[in-house]
Every structure is written in C-alpha cells, then in structure tokens.
Motif scaffolding. Structure first.
Motif, short mmCIF file in Angstrom:
data_model
loop_
_atom_site.label_atom_id
_atom_site.label_comp_id
_atom_site.label_asym_id
_atom_site.label_seq_id
_atom_site.Cartn_x
_atom_site.Cartn_y
_atom_site.Cartn_z
N ASP A 45 0.76 -1.08 0.12
CA ASP A 45 0.23 -0.08 -0.02
C ASP A 45 1.05 1.15 -0.03
OD1 ASP A 45 1.01 0.15 2.63
OD2 ASP A 45 -0.73 -0.87 3.58
N ALA A 46 0.20 2.52 -0.07
CA ALA A 46 1.07 3.77 -0.32
C ALA A 46 2.07 3.81 1.15
CB ALA A 46 0.10 4.71 -0.27
N ASP A 47 1.61 3.41 2.27
CA ASP A 47 2.32 3.68 3.43
C ASP A 47 3.56 2.80 3.28
OD1 ASP A 47 0.79 5.67 4.33
OD2 ASP A 47 -0.25 4.03 5.87
N GLU A 48 3.41 1.24 3.12
CA GLU A 48 4.70 0.71 2.82
C GLU A 48 5.63 0.90 1.69
OE1 GLU A 48 5.38 -4.05 3.26
OE2 GLU A 48 4.41 -3.42 1.40
N ALA A 49 5.07 1.55 0.87
CA ALA A 49 5.80 2.05 -0.25
C ALA A 49 6.66 3.22 0.03
CB ALA A 49 4.97 2.66 -1.74
N LEU A 50 5.97 4.14 0.92
CA LEU A 50 6.96 5.33 1.37
C LEU A 50 7.99 4.77 2.45
CD1 LEU A 50 6.78 8.45 1.47
CD2 LEU A 50 5.04 8.27 3.47
N ASP A 51 7.63 3.88 3.08
CA ASP A 51 8.78 3.36 4.12
C ASP A 51 9.78 2.95 3.28
OD1 ASP A 51 7.14 4.33 6.23
OD2 ASP A 51 6.26 2.22 6.69
N LEU A 52 9.46 2.00 2.25
CA LEU A 52 10.55 1.43 1.39
C LEU A 52 11.60 2.44 0.80
CD1 LEU A 52 8.65 -1.49 -0.28
CD2 LEU A 52 10.25 -1.78 1.52
N ALA A 53 10.82 3.54 0.32
CA ALA A 53 11.52 4.59 -0.21
C ALA A 53 12.39 5.51 0.57
CB ALA A 53 10.26 5.65 -1.18
N ARG A 54 11.89 5.65 1.60
CA ARG A 54 12.47 6.29 2.75
C ARG A 54 13.56 5.53 3.16
NH1 ARG A 54 8.18 7.60 6.00
NH2 ARG A 54 8.03 9.86 4.98
N ALA A 55 13.64 4.38 3.41
CA ALA A 55 14.88 3.34 3.97
C ALA A 55 15.86 3.61 2.80
CB ALA A 55 14.39 2.16 4.30
N ASP A 59 19.74 4.78 3.03
CA ASP A 59 20.80 4.00 2.97
C ASP A 59 22.02 4.57 2.03
OD1 ASP A 59 19.95 1.93 4.58
OD2 ASP A 59 19.04 0.68 3.24
N GLY A 60 21.23 5.72 1.26
CA GLY A 60 22.19 6.51 0.36
C GLY A 60 22.15 6.00 -1.26
N VAL A 61 21.07 5.75 -1.56
CA VAL A 61 20.86 5.63 -3.02
C VAL A 61 20.88 6.71 -3.68
CG1 VAL A 61 19.33 3.28 -2.93
CG2 VAL A 61 18.26 5.73 -3.15
N GLU A 62 21.54 6.79 -5.03
CA GLU A 62 21.61 7.81 -5.88
C GLU A 62 20.42 8.58 -6.35
OE1 GLU A 62 24.36 9.75 -9.54
OE2 GLU A 62 24.57 7.47 -8.94
N ALA A 63 19.35 7.64 -6.57
CA ALA A 63 17.93 8.14 -6.98
C ALA A 63 16.91 7.32 -6.49
CB ALA A 63 18.22 8.39 -8.41
N VAL A 64 15.67 7.79 -6.51
CA VAL A 64 14.50 7.05 -6.40
C VAL A 64 14.03 7.29 -7.80
CG1 VAL A 64 12.20 6.70 -5.24
CG2 VAL A 64 14.41 7.20 -3.98
N VAL A 65 13.69 6.15 -8.61
CA VAL A 65 12.90 5.97 -9.59
C VAL A 65 11.54 5.73 -9.52
CG1 VAL A 65 12.84 5.31 -12.09
CG2 VAL A 65 15.05 5.92 -11.00
N GLY A 76 7.05 9.96 -4.25
CA GLY A 76 8.54 9.96 -4.48
C GLY A 76 8.95 11.68 -3.79
N LEU A 77 8.34 12.31 -4.14
CA LEU A 77 8.64 13.68 -3.52
C LEU A 77 8.72 13.79 -2.23
CD1 LEU A 77 6.04 15.98 -5.51
CD2 LEU A 77 8.47 15.41 -6.19
N GLN A 78 7.90 13.13 -1.26
CA GLN A 78 8.15 13.07 0.19
C GLN A 78 9.52 12.73 0.74
OE1 GLN A 78 5.58 14.92 1.09
NE2 GLN A 78 4.51 14.50 -1.18
N VAL A 79 10.22 11.76 -0.27
CA VAL A 79 11.39 11.30 0.55
C VAL A 79 12.65 11.89 -0.24
CG1 VAL A 79 10.33 9.13 1.20
CG2 VAL A 79 11.51 9.45 -1.25
N THR A 80 12.47 12.49 -1.27
CA THR A 80 13.69 13.20 -2.27
C THR A 80 13.80 14.68 -1.93
OG1 THR A 80 12.37 13.30 -4.16
CG2 THR A 80 13.99 11.19 -3.81
N SER A 82 14.31 18.48 -1.07
CA SER A 82 15.41 18.82 -0.11
C SER A 82 16.25 17.83 0.17
CB SER A 82 14.69 19.69 0.84
OG SER A 82 13.71 20.77 0.53
N THR A 83 16.77 16.98 -0.46
CA THR A 83 17.79 16.00 -0.11
C THR A 83 18.77 16.21 -1.22
OG1 THR A 83 16.82 14.02 -1.09
CG2 THR A 83 16.14 14.75 1.12
N PRO A 84 19.84 15.28 -1.25
CA PRO A 84 20.71 15.29 -2.41
C PRO A 84 20.16 14.08 -3.42
CG PRO A 84 22.12 15.35 -0.48
CD PRO A 84 20.73 15.30 -0.05
N THR A 85 19.01 13.35 -2.80
CA THR A 85 18.97 12.03 -3.46
C THR A 85 17.95 12.74 -4.91
OG1 THR A 85 18.62 10.85 -1.66
CG2 THR A 85 17.61 9.97 -3.60
#
Length: 296
Positions: A45-55, A59-65, A76-80, A82-85
């Motif tokens: 669901d959306a909550d789990e997807a958000l948690d996965l993206a945030r984690a 962990d330092g991934v270069e991008a969330v696609v 995706g905006l919520q986790v990227t 104002s960050t370097p990601t």
C-alpha cells in the motif's frame, strides 16, 4: 559497485490498470545493463511504499525512480525533496502531469529510462521548485474548488472504476454546486471573493492535462493562484474544454495572482494535489525554491 551507483525502482502495481508492473519489467534490464544496482520495490500500500522509499534514501541510493502516475511521483517527492537524492520518473499512470511537464510521455517508457541513465552518467539534474503544505510536498496543482469537490465525491464511490467514476461525480456535483466564499492570503495581502474554483499551481497542469495554471513555471520561486469567479453551470461546462488548451485565461471570469506563500480558506472544500487528498481548507501553501533534482 559503490552505493552511489545504486537506485531504488519503486513501482505502483495498480498504475494504469496494471501497466506499472509491465513497464517496470521493460525498463529494469535497461538500468542493469547500464551498470546500475537496482532495488526493485513494490509496496502493498502507499504507506509501505513510502517506508521502502524512505529506507532506500537513508541507505544512500543515488536516486529514487518511480514507475506510475502523479500519485507515485507525489510519494517520491516526500522522500527526495530537499535532499541530495534525485527523482526519476517512468510515466505509467493515468494523468502523468508531472512527467508531461518535464517532457516525458507515457507512450515511450524506454525513452524515459534512457534519459535517467544519461542523467545519472553525466550528473545532470533538472532543478525545480515544489509547493509545501503541512509538511507535505506537491509538484503540480492544489485543487481547492469545484474540481476538489468532485475528487472528494469520487473517492466515496465504489462504482464504476476509472475515468467514468469522475464523470459521474462531476455530473452529481454540477447539479448542486454553487460559488463558495473564499478568503485568500497572498504574501500577507487578504483577498475576499466568491469563486467556482481556486487552484494553487506550482506547475501548469493537473487531472491529465488540464492546464488550469497556464503560465506557471517550475523554477520561478512563485505559486500561481488561479480563480474562476462565479459563472453559470452551463458556462462552466462550456469553459471546461478550454482548460486542455490553456485558452481559458482570456475568459472574463478568470483571475490570476502570484505569491510565494498562500493561505486559502473556504467552507466545505477538501484540497487535493497531485491527485492526492491533502485535507480540508484552510491550508497554507508555500513555494520551496530549488527543492528537487529530477533525472530528466
């Protein structure tokens, strides 16, 4: 391979009636053949997807696609923001307004994947502003009028699915909808008026290409506040097709303001942005300049 060459590929399995997963399977080999380490993520669901993206960001991934429509982009905006990601977009939803604004189309997911690979290789990022309210970001338009009322009604309907649900919700609301009294605060200046629709645009379009905030730019540090003043129901129906061309801006009941910070208040309205429910008015929206780097 270092973690700086790792990306998270986040897919909405429901996007485009299952198209999301098919598109993911199409682009995944392209990323791997480019030498990228890919975390392929699907939330229940959306909550789990958000948690996965945030984690993944932690962990330092270069991008969330993200593979999906505007709702998945919003996640995706919520986790990227104002960050370097960086954020990458593979459009596979119904509306795809964010993708369209940065020059991507649903018709050619491989072209979107190629642009992401190229941007990762060169370090290029398209910098863009975001709008923020209550700690949440959005990229396109906050609907705060008739369109928001339609969205709220559609969310309560179990039948039918897809665009027809919104068509029926529109007809149901159109029979009873009347102008609402609004109070706007535009960078400290109060404006009181009656309107059929108020929209706060970071970008120009929403709802699958409705260019309600025609002229809004993603990198000017400002929000475009569009007001459609009272008109007849027939007039509203006749004006609707002009929204796809952005020619409604010449209508005598159209009004536009520009501001860095906006508070919008009206009775009985729930605000929606990027197709997501943000909550009842009043809401305060601020532009966050240069908040996001997009791989496009």
């Amino acid at each position: 391979m270092s973690s700086s060459r790792e990306i998270a590929l986040l897919t909405n399995p429901a996007a485009g009636k299952g198209r999301g997963l098919r598109v993911r399977d199409e682009v995944l080999p392209r990323f791997r053949s480019a030498g990228l380490t890919v975390r392929s993520l699907v939330g229940r669901d959306a909550d789990e997807a958000l948690d996965l993206a945030r984690a993944s960001v932690a962990d330092g991934v270069e991008a969330v696609v993200v593979v999906g429509g505007d709702g998945m982009v919003n996640l995706g905006l919520q986790v990227t923001a104002s960050t370097p990601t960086a954020l990458g977009i593979i459009p596979a939803g119904t509306g795809n307004d964010v993708a369209r604004t940065v020059g991507l189309t649903r018709k050619d997911p491989m072209a979107a994947a190629d642009r992401i690979v190229r941007a990762l290789a060169t370090g290029e990022r398209r910098r863009m502003d975001l709008a923020r309210t209550g700690g949440r970001y959005y990229a396109t338009v906050m609907a705060a009028g008739f369109d928001a009322v339609v969205n709220e009604r559609a969310n309560t309907m179990r039948w039918p699915r897809g665009q027809m649900r919104y068509n029926l919700a529109t007809l149901a609301e159109l029979r009873t909808f009347t102008p609402r009294p609004y109070v706007l605060d535009l960078d400290g200046t109060e404006v009181r008026l009656e309107a059929m629709l108020v929209a706060i645009g970071n970008g120009p379009s929403f709802g699958g290409g409705l260019r309600i905030a025609e002229g809004a730019l993603l990198d000017d540090g400002l929000l475009d506040v569009v007001v459609i003043k009272p008109m007849s129901r027939l007039g509203l129906v006749r004006t609707y097709p002009r929204l796809f061309r952005g020619t409604h801006t010449t209508h005598p009941q159209y009004e536009r303001h520009r501001a860095r910070r906006v508070t919008v208040a009206a009775p009985g309205i729930v605000g929606y942005a990027d197709g997501e429910r943000f909550g009842p008015l009043p809401l305060t929206i601020e532009c966050v300049p240069d908040a996001l780097g997009v791989l496009a």
